[in-house]
Design an enzyme around this catalytic site. Structure first.
Site: not given
Ligand code: NAD
Length: 481
Positions: A176, A228-230, A233, A250, A286, A389
């Site tokens: 996704k 993605g974001s905390t 998660g 992650e 990240c 962040e």
């Molecule tokens: P996000 O958490 O908003 O989205 C990440 C993904 O999750 C997207 O595909 C989004 O559509 C999906 N998503 C969002 N809500 C969801 C839900 N309720 N159920 C299922 N899927 C859902 O993050 P973002 O804004 O796209 O990316 C930035 C974040 O990602 C930052 O916090 C960054 O630090 C983190 N990040 C971490 C790493 C790592 O390896 N640790 C790498 C890159 C980015």
């Protein structure tokens, strides 16, 4: 592009499927919509889980070396289509072409080869002699259907780091991609439709709260991996709680990058600026070292050095190989980053250089989402701009006097993704590797993420890390002879 915009489709069960609903994807350098992507929902999630479930028995029953053969084909495809895929991703998310073309695509071609080589690890078990007539065995088995949810900042890389290992281990996969930047992954889907048997790899695009939520709740999904974001998660953990699914998370970071006076200051300057928070992704990384901890004896000197290094950054068209910093990915993320500029002002952090508000920035290209490299200074690590962040080219410099104080400030964070240490003192380097609470510690380097080493976080930065074994579970057998 003349006439109609390109339309990308989902890959489900080996078919490129149009979605009844679509959304525009925007070039962040100009603010212009340039393509449409599927806005999938529950129906697409259902179809993808069904296809992946159907493909699982045959895929998981293949000998490991046969799976490796498929993975090597993906690597070859990355080499053949590197230029096309890199340009597509840069256009879609603003990550500079220098990074997508020179760093990501070659790196990911290598990663698929490496994952191919690790297919055998996924089928290795242990033998335990429990007595002369009792034999213990362990078997590693794939989970089944794995859902891999990825962010927008490096779609091809995060796609690869998850899908390659999950497939190597014998799972079937649904990816996704993020709604802000799905095009490069959907184009990959077109290419990979020719590589894998139907249903082994599926790609569904759409909003996180819609198709993402439907996928993580689905009973047919056995394993979830999110980058993605905390907050996401946490939302996924709540949504999937009933079914107790194993997760790999992650997540975000607020990584310290610590400069001691005995460091090579030229290397440290490079390491805290262009290799860290002011990168080709405009700090949307990240592991960005967005808290720069500087020893008081070199405080003024380092601030001057950082400012001069940032003055040399070239903001501009990310498709131009001369550009060293691109735009912010979307209007929403731009609002978020600039709101932190206002907050820093309110919290009393001192602006060392950069943007006081988003409006201060002369856009490198009209219409795009641009924020200049910005540095604040403060003595107070408890400010929100030090704890939260920001995910943009905005860092905070914090002074320290002793090694113990540096460690205390570095660890005073809800996050624990990565840390950088700049010193020539070997003993100190090892002490900090031991004492810093983060998934990775870099010493005299930053942002190197070689495949083969674990990459993950602690605390709010998540747990687990993408690897072949992470996509397997162990079963025990006790055999009475
Ligand atoms: P996000 O958490 O908003 O989205 C990440 C993904 O999750 C997207 O595909 C989004 O559509 C999906 N998503 C969002 N809500 C969801 C839900 N309720 N159920 C299922 N899927 C859902 O993050 P973002 O804004 O796209 O990316 C930035 C974040 O990602 C930052 O916090 C960054 O630090 C983190 N990040 C971490 C790493 C790592 O390896 N640790 C790498 C890159 C980015």
């Amino acid at each position: 592009m003349l006439g109609r915009m390109p339309e990308f489709r989902n890959l489900i069960g080996g078919e490129l499927v149009p979605s009844p609903r679509t959304m525009d994807t925007v070039n962040p350098a100009t603010g212009e919509a340039w393509a449409t992507i599927p806005a999938g929902g529950a129906a697409e999630a259902e179809a993808a889980v069904e296809a992946a479930g159907r493909a699982f028995p045959a895929w998981s029953a293949l000998p490991a070396l046969a799976r490796a053969h498929y993975l090597r084909k993906v690597s070859e495809l990355f080499v053949r289509h590197a230029e096309e895929l890199a340009r597509l991703e840069t256009r879609d998310n603003g990550r500079i072409l220098r990074d997508t073309l020179k760093r990501d695509l070659p790196g990911m071609a290598h990663l698929w080869q490496l994952a191919a080589g690790q297919c055998l690890d996924a089928v290795k078990g242990d033998t335990v002699l429990l007595g002369s007539d009792t034999l213990g065995l362990t078997r590693r088995e794939p989970y089944g259907v794995a859902v891999c949810i990825i962010p927008w900042n490096s779609p091809i890389s995060t796609f690869s780091a998850k899908a390659a290992y999950a497939l190597a281990a014998g799972n079937t996969v649904i990816v996704k991609p993020a709604e802000q930047a799905s095009a490069s992954v959907l184009r990959l889907g077109e290419l990979l439709a020719e590589v894998f048997p139907p249903g082994v790899l599926n790609i569904v695009s759409g909003l996180g709260e819609e198709v993402g939520d439907a996928l993580v709740r689905h009973r047919g999904v056995a394993k979830i991996s999110l980058t993605g974001s905390t907050a996401t998660g946490q939302a996924i953990t709540r949504a999937s709680a009933e079914a107790l699914k194993p997760m790999t998370f992650e997540l975000g970071g607020k990584s310290p990058n610590i400069v001691f006076p005995d460091a090579d200051l030229d290397a440290a300057t490079q390491g805290v600026t262009v290799n860290s928070v002011y990168t080709g992704n405009a700090g949307q990384v990240c592991v960005a070292g967005s808290r720069i901890l500087i020893h008081r004896s070199i405080w003024e000197e380092m601030l001057g050095r950082i400012e001069r290094a940032c003055a040399g950054l070239v903001l501009g068209d990310p498709l131009d190989l001369g550009t060293t910093m691109g735009p912010i990915v979307s209007a929403g993320q731009y609002e978020r980053v600039t709101s932190y500029l206002e907050l820093a002002e309110k919290e009393g952090a001192r602006l060392v250089f950069g943007a006081r508000t988003g409006a201060d920035v002369v856009p490198a290209l009209p219409g795009g989402y641009w924020v200049a490299p910005t540095l604040y200074a403060t003595e107070d690590n408890s400010l929100r701009v030090c704890q939260e962040e920001i995910f943009g080219p905005v860092a905070v410099a914090i002074p320290f006097s002793t090694e113990e104080e540096a460690v205390a400030i570095a660890n005073d964070s809800p996050y624990g993704l990565a840390a950088g240490v700049w010193t020539r003192d070997l003993g100190r380097a090892h002490r900090l590797v031991r004492d810093l609470r983060s998934g990775t510690v870099w010493v005299n380097t930053f942002r190197q993420m070689p495949p083969g080493l674990p990459f993950g976080g602690v605390k709010d930065s998540g747990y687990g890390h993408d690897s072949v074994l992470e996509y397997t579970r162990e079963k025990a057998a006790i055999i009475q002879i």
